[in-house]
Write an enzyme that holds these catalytic residues in place. Structure first.
Site, PDB file in Angstrom:
ATOM      1  N   ALA A  49     -57.107  12.350   9.982  1.00  0.00           N
ATOM      2  CA  ALA A  49     -57.680  10.994   9.919  1.00  0.00           C
ATOM      3  C   ALA A  49     -57.582  10.305   8.564  1.00  0.00           C
ATOM      4  O   ALA A  49     -58.110   9.206   8.413  1.00  0.00           O
ATOM      5  CB  ALA A  49     -59.162  11.076  10.313  1.00  0.00           C
ATOM      6  N   SER A  50     -56.929  10.915   7.573  1.00  0.00           N
ATOM      7  CA  SER A  50     -57.061  10.372   6.227  1.00  0.00           C
ATOM      8  C   SER A  50     -55.902   9.502   5.750  1.00  0.00           C
ATOM      9  O   SER A  50     -56.052   8.789   4.750  1.00  0.00           O
ATOM     10  CB  SER A  50     -57.258  11.530   5.232  1.00  0.00           C
ATOM     11  N   GLY A  52     -51.811   7.524   7.003  1.00  0.00           N
ATOM     12  CA  GLY A  52     -50.831   7.199   8.035  1.00  0.00           C
ATOM     13  C   GLY A  52     -51.441   6.766   9.359  1.00  0.00           C
ATOM     14  O   GLY A  52     -52.402   5.973   9.397  1.00  0.00           O
ATOM     15  N   GLU A  75     -57.445  17.397   2.496  1.00  0.00           N
ATOM     16  CA  GLU A  75     -57.159  16.638   1.281  1.00  0.00           C
ATOM     17  C   GLU A  75     -57.750  17.342   0.068  1.00  0.00           C
ATOM     18  O   GLU A  75     -58.584  18.234   0.197  1.00  0.00           O
ATOM     19  CB  GLU A  75     -57.753  15.220   1.410  1.00  0.00           C
ATOM     20  N   ALA A 112     -57.520  22.018   9.983  1.00  0.00           N
ATOM     21  CA  ALA A 112     -57.741  21.691  11.401  1.00  0.00           C
ATOM     22  C   ALA A 112     -57.238  22.788  12.331  1.00  0.00           C
ATOM     23  O   ALA A 112     -57.673  22.881  13.481  1.00  0.00           O
ATOM     24  CB  ALA A 112     -57.041  20.383  11.738  1.00  0.00           C
ATOM     25  N   ALA A 140     -49.852  15.987  10.639  1.00  0.00           N
ATOM     26  CA  ALA A 140     -48.490  16.242  10.166  1.00  0.00           C
ATOM     27  C   ALA A 140     -48.655  17.244   9.033  1.00  0.00           C
ATOM     28  O   ALA A 140     -49.285  16.932   8.027  1.00  0.00           O
ATOM     29  CB  ALA A 140     -47.846  14.959   9.670  1.00  0.00           C
ATOM     30  N   TYR A 235     -33.404  14.555  13.745  1.00  0.00           N
ATOM     31  CA  TYR A 235     -34.801  14.437  14.200  1.00  0.00           C
ATOM     32  C   TYR A 235     -34.976  14.944  15.628  1.00  0.00           C
ATOM     33  O   TYR A 235     -35.441  16.060  15.850  1.00  0.00           O
ATOM     34  CB  TYR A 235     -35.323  12.981  14.056  1.00  0.00           C
ATOM     35  N   VAL A 275     -43.035   4.448   6.808  1.00  0.00           N
ATOM     36  CA  VAL A 275     -43.155   5.218   5.572  1.00  0.00           C
ATOM     37  C   VAL A 275     -44.572   5.779   5.478  1.00  0.00           C
ATOM     38  O   VAL A 275     -45.533   5.034   5.382  1.00  0.00           O
ATOM     39  CB  VAL A 275     -42.886   4.324   4.338  1.00  0.00           C
TER      40      VAL A 275
HETATM   41  P1  NAD Z   1     -49.482  11.578   7.358  1.00  0.00           P
HETATM   42  O1  NAD Z   1     -48.880  12.545   6.417  1.00  0.00           O
HETATM   43  O2  NAD Z   1     -49.737  10.195   6.865  1.00  0.00           O
HETATM   44  O3  NAD Z   1     -50.897  12.156   7.901  1.00  0.00           O
HETATM   45  C1  NAD Z   1     -51.090  13.496   8.196  1.00  0.00           C
HETATM   46  C2  NAD Z   1     -52.579  13.763   8.386  1.00  0.00           C
HETATM   47  O4  NAD Z   1     -52.726  15.156   8.749  1.00  0.00           O
HETATM   48  C3  NAD Z   1     -53.430  13.573   7.111  1.00  0.00           C
HETATM   49  O5  NAD Z   1     -54.697  13.059   7.470  1.00  0.00           O
HETATM   50  C4  NAD Z   1     -53.603  15.021   6.580  1.00  0.00           C
HETATM   51  O6  NAD Z   1     -54.776  15.223   5.793  1.00  0.00           O
HETATM   52  C5  NAD Z   1     -53.716  15.748   7.910  1.00  0.00           C
HETATM   53  N1  NAD Z   1     -53.430  17.185   7.810  1.00  0.00           N
HETATM   54  C6  NAD Z   1     -52.279  17.814   7.457  1.00  0.00           C
HETATM   55  N2  NAD Z   1     -52.427  19.153   7.542  1.00  0.00           N
HETATM   56  C7  NAD Z   1     -53.701  19.372   7.956  1.00  0.00           C
HETATM   57  C8  NAD Z   1     -54.470  20.533   8.243  1.00  0.00           C
HETATM   58  N3  NAD Z   1     -53.967  21.753   8.144  1.00  0.00           N
HETATM   59  N4  NAD Z   1     -55.775  20.375   8.613  1.00  0.00           N
HETATM   60  C9  NAD Z   1     -56.333  19.139   8.719  1.00  0.00           C
HETATM   61  N5  NAD Z   1     -55.637  17.992   8.507  1.00  0.00           N
HETATM   62  C10 NAD Z   1     -54.344  18.118   8.121  1.00  0.00           C
HETATM   63  O7  NAD Z   1     -48.579  11.587   8.654  1.00  0.00           O
HETATM   64  P2  NAD Z   1     -48.155  10.501   9.744  1.00  0.00           P
HETATM   65  O8  NAD Z   1     -46.791  10.047   9.437  1.00  0.00           O
HETATM   66  O9  NAD Z   1     -49.238   9.500   9.967  1.00  0.00           O
HETATM   67  O10 NAD Z   1     -48.023  11.429  11.025  1.00  0.00           O
HETATM   68  C11 NAD Z   1     -49.043  11.616  11.968  1.00  0.00           C
HETATM   69  C12 NAD Z   1     -48.398  11.884  13.331  1.00  0.00           C
HETATM   70  O11 NAD Z   1     -47.657  10.723  13.724  1.00  0.00           O
HETATM   71  C13 NAD Z   1     -47.408  13.057  13.311  1.00  0.00           C
HETATM   72  O12 NAD Z   1     -47.512  13.773  14.513  1.00  0.00           O
HETATM   73  C14 NAD Z   1     -46.067  12.352  13.234  1.00  0.00           C
HETATM   74  O13 NAD Z   1     -45.008  13.110  13.753  1.00  0.00           O
HETATM   75  C15 NAD Z   1     -46.350  11.128  14.098  1.00  0.00           C
HETATM   76  N6  NAD Z   1     -45.406  10.014  13.896  1.00  0.00           N
HETATM   77  C16 NAD Z   1     -45.096   9.589  12.641  1.00  0.00           C
HETATM   78  C17 NAD Z   1     -44.153   8.568  12.496  1.00  0.00           C
HETATM   79  C18 NAD Z   1     -43.751   8.080  11.120  1.00  0.00           C
HETATM   80  O14 NAD Z   1     -42.692   7.483  10.992  1.00  0.00           O
HETATM   81  N7  NAD Z   1     -44.571   8.261  10.126  1.00  0.00           N
HETATM   82  C19 NAD Z   1     -43.560   7.975  13.626  1.00  0.00           C
HETATM   83  C20 NAD Z   1     -43.953   8.393  14.879  1.00  0.00           C
HETATM   84  C21 NAD Z   1     -44.864   9.429  15.012  1.00  0.00           C
END
Ligand code: NAD
Length: 399
Positions: A49-50, A52, A75, A112, A140, A235, A275
């Site tokens: 939740a923190s 993206g 985090e 998590a 992620a 990908y 991004v």
């Molecule tokens: P991000 O890196 O911005 O966010 C990841 C989140 O996961 C953060 O809140 C982080 O603290 C948390 N996290 C990571 N490891 C953890 C753990 N062990 N325990 C608890 N929390 C943990 O990533 P994002 O790009 O927002 O990706 C989120 C989802 O969206 C992923 O499944 C990704 O594949 C999907 N997605 C991303 C995109 C893109 O282009 N960014 C596109 C489509 C789908």
């Protein structure tokens, strides 16, 4: 402390608390300007939740739907002479703003994937919310320790079957660089599926179901990506794509299970390429971003995380009536990215791309701005010459 960006390749090792707070406020403002979502969820768990997509999901649930939220993330808090991570500052800011708006918000900073965090969250839901009606799964992560076997898996971003040779963007010099990626081994594929597949999502639902914490009509949504032909071998046909196949198969399984909760649903939403801290680390993808963003901005169909997730809630999940899905049962939020005119323009530019025309046909400026903003830098209105205290506490302090 005066905090400046320290960039190392595709990561920034510092973050700015005031800049992060302003970015969170911008997301809240976007949601408030676009209006309340009638019939939205009231009690929401967001895993990841923190930053993206997960942060945007928490913002839309809280400020668009008036929901109480529990956020889980991994985090870093500040240490002497070291800032906290951007996600930490985002969560601190989110909680403050939720409290000011009279919204319940509690956060858990920890792994998590572990049973320990799941147990803490289960207790908090039982005590504070009773049940949840939406669970968003937006993790992620580069690694996972399996809660049952203790085995550590690492996710890799590699093609399957064949070596990949192509071009990537060197974001430190804004030049093209050749890239060669070896094919993944079966063990690497398995490890990536363990980290980024659906098993942990299912464990969360198991933990909530066991304690009767799923509300009637409960929904759970995880995020996936498909993307175009030009990134397919790296990908969707690569190791991360195998993990996403597993996530999507898990959704089908969970969807069957949740039907008995007053027509509950488990769905995967295919989101747009954006991004974020995680996506910047995927080879080749940043090069696709800069071409895609240029085209989407020119055609005025560009969306950031908050715009995508607001649209997901308002026009798909809580629009009233059946949730629109494609022939594979996936919610498609990548409709604008995958539009024929957008993709053909990106492909044409991909073909003619070279170091001389890169700056002209790619949105390099936008990429760098968005990247810095992920860490709270380059945010309009923030005075970066003012001393700030890097040590910021979460109000709910449930770490
Ligand atoms: P991000 O890196 O911005 O966010 C990841 C989140 O996961 C953060 O809140 C982080 O603290 C948390 N996290 C990571 N490891 C953890 C753990 N062990 N325990 C608890 N929390 C943990 O990533 P994002 O790009 O927002 O990706 C989120 C989802 O969206 C992923 O499944 C990704 O594949 C999907 N997605 C991303 C995109 C893109 O282009 N960014 C596109 C489509 C789908």
């Amino acid at each position: 402390m005066i905090i400046e960006p320290k960039i190392r390749g595709f990561i920034c090792t510092t973050a700015h608390p005031v800049g992060c707070a302003w970015s969170v406020q911008e997301q809240i403002d976007y949601v408030c300007q676009h209006g309340k979502i009638a019939g939205g969820p009231r009690k929401v768990l967001v895993v990841g939740a923190s930053t993206g997509y997960g942060l945007a999901s928490r913002v839309v649930a809280a400020f668009g739907c008036g929901a109480g939220t529990i956020g889980v993330f991994f985090e870093k808090e500040a240490e002497p002479r070291r800032t906290a991570s951007a996600g930490w500052y985002n969560a601190v800011a989110f909680e403050r703003k939720a409290q000011q708006a009279g919204l319940y918000a509690r956060s858990f900073n920890g792994d998590a994937f572990s049973d320990e965090i799941k147990q803490k969250v289960v207790e908090a839901i039982r005590k504070d919310l009773g049940q949840v009606d939406l669970i968003l799964y937006s993790l992620a992560s580069p690694r996972r320790q399996h809660p049952r076997t203790g085995q550590i898996s690492k996710s890799v971003l590699k093609p399957i079957g064949n070596i990949y040779t192509g071009r990537s963007l060197d974001v430190t010099t804004d030049t093209l660089e050749p890239v060669t990626l070896p094919a993944a081994t079966p063990d690497e594929i398995e490890q990536t599926v363990s980290v980024m597949g659906g098993e942990d999502w299912e464990y969360w639902i198991d933990a909530l179901e066991k304690e009767n914490l799923l509300a009637p009509g409960v929904r759970t949504v995880a995020y996936s990506y498909v993307g175009p032909e030009i990134t397919r071998s790296i990908y969707r046909d690569g190791t991360i794509g195998k993990a996403k196949d597993h996530l999507e198969a898990t959704a089908r399984k969970l969807d069957e299970r949740l039907r008995k909760y007053g027509g509950g649903r488990a769905l995967v939403s295919v989101n747009k390429a954006l991004v974020t801290q995680s996506s910047s680390a995927i080879p080749v993808i940043p090069l696709y971003f800069v071409l895609l963003n240029k085209v989407m901005k020119e055609k005025r169909v560009y969306e950031d995380c908050i715009a995508q997730i607001y649209r997901l809630f308002a026009t798909r999940l809580y629009a009233g009536g059946p949730i629109p899905v494609d022939d594979k049962g996936l919610v498609r939020m990548d409709d604008l990215e995958m539009r024929e005119d957008v993709q053909s323009a990106v492909c044409r530019n991909w073909e003619k791309l070279n170091d001389r025309n890169l700056a002209q046909i790619a949105d390099l400026k936008g990429y760098h701005e968005e990247f810095l903003k992920l860490f709270g830098f380059g945010v309009n209105g923030v005075n970066y010459n003012v001393d700030v205290d890097p040590d910021q506490k979460l109000l709910s302090a449930s770490s």
